[in-house]
Design an enzyme around this catalytic site. Structure first.
Site, mmCIF file in Angstrom:
data_model
loop_
_atom_site.group_PDB
_atom_site.id
_atom_site.type_symbol
_atom_site.label_atom_id
_atom_site.label_comp_id
_atom_site.label_asym_id
_atom_site.label_seq_id
_atom_site.Cartn_x
_atom_site.Cartn_y
_atom_site.Cartn_z
ATOM 1 N N GLU A 1 29.799 -63.973 -26.747
ATOM 2 C CA GLU A 1 28.471 -63.366 -26.539
ATOM 3 C C GLU A 1 28.274 -62.102 -27.386
ATOM 4 O O GLU A 1 28.501 -60.990 -26.915
ATOM 5 C CB GLU A 1 28.250 -63.028 -25.045
ATOM 6 C CG GLU A 1 26.862 -62.474 -24.784
ATOM 7 C CD GLU A 1 26.624 -62.035 -23.329
ATOM 8 O OE1 GLU A 1 25.468 -61.763 -22.988
ATOM 9 O OE2 GLU A 1 27.595 -61.955 -22.551
ATOM 10 N N LYS B 1 26.700 -67.425 -26.475
ATOM 11 C CA LYS B 1 25.626 -66.853 -25.665
ATOM 12 C C LYS B 1 24.936 -65.802 -26.525
ATOM 13 O O LYS B 1 25.535 -64.803 -26.904
ATOM 14 C CB LYS B 1 26.171 -66.246 -24.367
ATOM 15 C CG LYS B 1 25.081 -65.661 -23.479
ATOM 16 C CD LYS B 1 25.569 -65.390 -22.058
ATOM 17 C CE LYS B 1 24.479 -64.722 -21.225
ATOM 18 N NZ LYS B 1 24.809 -64.640 -19.796
#
Length: 295
Positions: free
Chosen positions: A176, A213
């Protein structure tokens, strides 16, 4: 790696619920839920209240596998139980929802326009416990604030180095590198980020599986190549400070990208609501986020 869970995450319709606020963000999450800071006097009481809130969400009839593929927990939630089962087992056995674990220890100070992750000294031990607790994958967050090539390179290097360590334990890492939605040069950051990610993906061993993400891109369908890469199980989007309605709207314009919302998922839920009102509010949010995720 649980192949049934892998298939569910890779091909299922739905989104990933992020229930992983921890540490410094916990009081904020409780406050949003209507619990004031003077309602608890120490960390243990605070985490017990958070677990009550998360349990209420997870046990809600609205929180179901027709709409939700997975849920991201944080360490404290992983170590606690729901109805006598560890949280991850409850999610999978009772709900058919795949459990993930947040493994980072928060962000370092900004440098070169980015915030790397703080060192994670106990990562090996945490991964061992995650495997024991039947966790499928992990999540770790860095933040990009400026289109600084050196900073973005470092973020992606750090993410993939840890990602490979996690994948070697049979877990699927969610990488992420969040681009701050308020960044003045968000689109330029996204171009640099995509190039770095593609370079690292091309260097991975062929059996390594990861997830990404990412902030919803400025240019629609900008992450198409990442979605199509054979190493990438799924690309999920964070809400990043957008309201739920804004995040859903932006998500509908990005085919294949699915939600992994935290604050936008629990928006409007409060401790004082009756179960009926709570479940209705959560159900509406889940339906709306699901609809945006399957476009």
């Amino acid at each position: 790696m649980n192949t049934k869970q892998l298939e569910r995450v890779q091909t299922g319709k739905g989104f990933i619920a992020a229930l992983d606020q921890s540490g410094g963000s916990t009081p904020k999450a409780l406050l949003q839920y209507g619990i004031q800071e003077n309602s608890y006097s120490n960390e243990e009481e605070m985490y017990a209240l958070v677990h009550e809130m998360r349990t209420r969400i997870i046990k809600s009839p609205a929180f179901d596998s027709r709409h939700i593929l997975g849920a991201i927990l944080f360490e404290n939630t992983m170590d606690r139980s729901i109805d006598g089962q560890y949280t991850a087992d409850y999610l999978w056995d009772k709900k058919g929802i795949v459990p993930f674990l947040k493994v980072d220890q928060g962000l370092a100070d900004a440098e070169n326009g980015v915030q790397l992750m703080k060192p994670i000294p106990g990562l090996d031990e945490l991964l061992t416990r995650a495997v024991d607790r039947h966790i499928f994958g992990t999540k770790m967050r860095s933040v990009i604030k400026e289109a600084n090539p050196a900073g973005i390179k470092k973020v992606v290097e750090q993410q993939f180095a840890l990602g490979k360590q996690i994948a070697a334990r049979g877990l699927v890492p969610i990488i992420e590198p969040e681009v701050d939605i308020h960044s003045a040069d968000k689109e330029a950051s996204e171009k640099l980020l995509k190039d770095e990610i593609l370079a690292h993906l091309s260097a991975l061993d062929k059996d390594v599986k990861i997830m990404l993400k990412l902030s919803i891109p400025t240019e629609n369908d900008f992450y198409r190549e990442l979605l199509e890469d054979p190493h990438v199980v799924r690309v999920v989007a964070l809400s990043g400070g957008y309201s739920q309605a804004e995040a859903n709207d932006k998500l509908t314009h990005n085919r294949g990208l699915i939600a992994s919302f935290s604050r936008a998922l629990s928006q409007g839920l409060t401790a004082g609501q009756s179960d009926e009102a709570f479940n209705a509010m959560l159900g509406k949010s889940i339906q709306d986020i699901y609809a945006a995720s399957i476009t």
